[in-house]
Scaffold this motif. Structure first.
Motif, PDB file in Angstrom:
ATOM      1  N   ALA A  22      34.140  14.242 -18.159  1.00 47.78           N
ATOM      2  CA  ALA A  22      33.498  13.956 -16.881  1.00 47.78           C
ATOM      3  C   ALA A  22      33.732  12.513 -16.475  1.00 47.78           C
ATOM      4  N   ILE A  23      33.508  12.258 -15.200  1.00 46.14           N
ATOM      5  CA  ILE A  23      33.540  10.886 -14.705  1.00 46.14           C
ATOM      6  C   ILE A  23      32.182  10.562 -14.103  1.00 46.14           C
ATOM      7  N   GLU A  24      31.813   9.323 -14.233  1.00 48.96           N
ATOM      8  CA  GLU A  24      30.578   8.871 -13.601  1.00 48.96           C
ATOM      9  C   GLU A  24      30.874   8.590 -12.134  1.00 48.96           C
ATOM     10  N   LEU A  25      29.894   8.816 -11.312  1.00 45.34           N
ATOM     11  CA  LEU A  25      30.080   8.641  -9.874  1.00 45.34           C
ATOM     12  C   LEU A  25      29.775   7.204  -9.463  1.00 45.34           C
ATOM     13  N   PRO A  26      30.490   6.689  -8.452  1.00 43.14           N
ATOM     14  CA  PRO A  26      30.198   5.346  -7.947  1.00 43.14           C
ATOM     15  C   PRO A  26      28.769   5.269  -7.411  1.00 43.14           C
TER      16      PRO A  26
END
Length: 91
Positions: A22-26
């Motif tokens: 997963a990626i963290e959101l800005p």
């Protein structure tokens, strides 16, 4: 990244981990999601929905499921290698 909802003993390599990539959101995307969630919560008058806190919100790219803990280091190394070959991207 391991699912933070189920802490596991990483000293047991035979115990599967529930993994996802997963990626963290800005921050600005997270703020927009909080505003949208607040508007939707107001419509949920019967409290029929269990809302996720913003701290748990991310963008899942790939769900790996139950994965042997012994594979974690290889998965992390592969992801670091793949990320190093790509530049940043806009979300």
């Amino acid at each position: 990244m391991p699912d933070s909802s189920a802490p596991r003993d990483r000293s047991r390599p035979d115990e599967p981990l529930r993994l996802f990539i997963a990626i963290e959101l800005p921050a600005e995307v997270r703020a927009a999601l909080v505003r949208l969630q607040d508007r939707l919560k107001a419509l949920d008058r019967e409290r029929a929905i269990r809302w996720t806190g913003i701290d748990g919100v991310h963008l899942t790219l790939k769900f790996l499921g139950d994965t042997p803990a012994a594979r974690l280091a290889a998965i992390e190394a592969g992801l670091r290698d793949a990320a190093a070959r790509r530049g940043p991207f806009a979300l």
